[in-house]
Design an enzyme around this catalytic site. Structure first.
Site, short mmCIF file in Angstrom:
data_model
loop_
_atom_site.label_atom_id
_atom_site.label_comp_id
_atom_site.label_asym_id
_atom_site.label_seq_id
_atom_site.Cartn_x
_atom_site.Cartn_y
_atom_site.Cartn_z
N SER A 65 8.02 8.93 5.21
CA SER A 65 8.35 9.97 6.20
C SER A 65 9.76 9.79 6.76
O SER A 65 10.36 8.73 6.66
CB SER A 65 7.34 9.92 7.35
OG SER A 65 6.03 9.88 6.86
N1 SAH Z 1 2.97 6.49 6.26
C1 SAH Z 1 3.68 6.45 5.00
C2 SAH Z 1 3.98 7.83 4.43
C3 SAH Z 1 2.76 8.46 3.94
S1 SAH Z 1 2.88 9.73 2.74
C4 SAH Z 1 4.93 5.63 5.08
O1 SAH Z 1 5.24 5.09 6.15
O2 SAH Z 1 5.60 5.47 4.05
C5 SAH Z 1 1.17 10.17 2.78
C6 SAH Z 1 0.25 9.20 2.10
O3 SAH Z 1 -1.09 9.66 2.35
C7 SAH Z 1 0.40 9.16 0.60
O4 SAH Z 1 0.69 7.87 0.18
C8 SAH Z 1 -0.95 9.63 0.07
O5 SAH Z 1 -1.39 8.94 -1.09
C9 SAH Z 1 -1.87 9.32 1.24
N2 SAH Z 1 -3.11 10.09 1.28
C10 SAH Z 1 -3.31 11.41 1.04
N3 SAH Z 1 -4.61 11.71 1.17
C11 SAH Z 1 -5.26 10.55 1.51
C12 SAH Z 1 -6.61 10.22 1.78
N4 SAH Z 1 -7.59 11.12 1.73
N5 SAH Z 1 -6.90 8.95 2.10
C13 SAH Z 1 -5.92 8.00 2.14
N6 SAH Z 1 -4.63 8.26 1.90
C14 SAH Z 1 -4.30 9.52 1.58
#
Ligand code: SAH
Length: 227
Positions: free
Chosen positions: A75
């Site tokens: 992000s």
């Molecule tokens: N917080 C992260 C950015 C996240 S991007 C950072 O600091 O880099 C969003 C993430 O959510 C992705 O890696 C994706 O795989 C995950 N995601 C999406 N749906 C999900 C679910 N149902 N359960 C767990 N993770 C999920």
């Protein structure tokens, strides 16, 4: 490459240039509303450059989201800061993060909370993040590969929950796993439309909702990923 004692400001690898980029990074965070000193200290300490790999690593100190493995994104730092600030984490809190991604957000939370559980649907992302947490000595983070929309019933309830992928509505199991007095921050809305960052506070009577700002996140997807 010059390695003079004073450094070469035109050389992106020099320590002076790096220090200056990091200073500008913190300045940008403040100017975008990240003013909580504990959050800023955590973001100064956790080096975003370690969480961005490959060709995008030299943009790690810019205030923009960047691609990571499995087609996901790390992000935008100011959004990480604003979400962390809205979460109002206390030192004794147990926090759940849904969406480990690069691990950057979890690492920042680890500086503010007693314990952080972070889950991602891609095993590859949880494995790489977990390796990085070990290298950095961040011993209060537990990384789990799971569908985070069901939360973590065995570790619940949580003082704080942060979701870093967008759902159409706050997932019911996550609301149920929030302690009374607890706070959850998450983006809601359809994946390609504008989403809103929402702060949910659980009270004795139910849930209070506050809309914070428009944001754009990757979608919350059901089930485990293939990698
Ligand atoms: N917080 C992260 C950015 C996240 S991007 C950072 O600091 O880099 C969003 C993430 O959510 C992705 O890696 C994706 O795989 C995950 N995601 C999406 N749906 C999900 C679910 N149902 N359960 C767990 N993770 C999920």
């Amino acid at each position: 490459m010059t390695h003079g004692a004073e450094g070469d400001p035109t050389d992106p690898g020099s320590s002076d240039e790096l220090a200056e980029r990091k200073m500008r990074f913190l300045f940008a965070l403040r100017s975008r509303g990240v003013t909580d000193s504990k959050v800023l200290t955590a973001m100064e300490k956790i080096d975003r450059g370690l969480f961005v790999r490959g060709i995008f690593s030299d943009r790690a100190y810019e205030d923009m989201p960047l691609p990571i493995a499995c087609g996901q994104t790390i992000s935008q730092p100011s959004v990480v800061g604003l979400m962390t600030q809205a979460l109002q984490v206390n030192p004794r809190d147990t926090v759940l993060e849904v969406g480990t991604g690069s691990g950057y957000q979890a690492a920042i939370l680890s500086q503010l909370a007693r314990r952080v559980y972070t889950v991602d649907r891609y095993r590859r992302l949880t494995r790489e993040a977990s390796d990085l947490f070990h290298q950095l000595g961040l011993a209060n983070i537990t990384t789990i590969a799971a569908d985070g929309s069901f939360g973590l019933p065995e570790q619940a309830p949580f003082d704080r929950i942060i979701v870093t992928a967008a759902a159409e509505d706050p997932p019911g199991p996550l609301l149920a796993q929030l302690k009374s007095g607890g706070i959850m921050v998450l983006p809601v809305g359809q994946s390609d439309a504008v989403q809103s960052l929402i702060k949910v506070t659980r009270t004795d009577r139910g849930f209070d909702y506050e809309e914070l700002r428009p944001v754009r996140f990757v979608p919350l997807v059901e089930g485990l990923g293939s990698e």
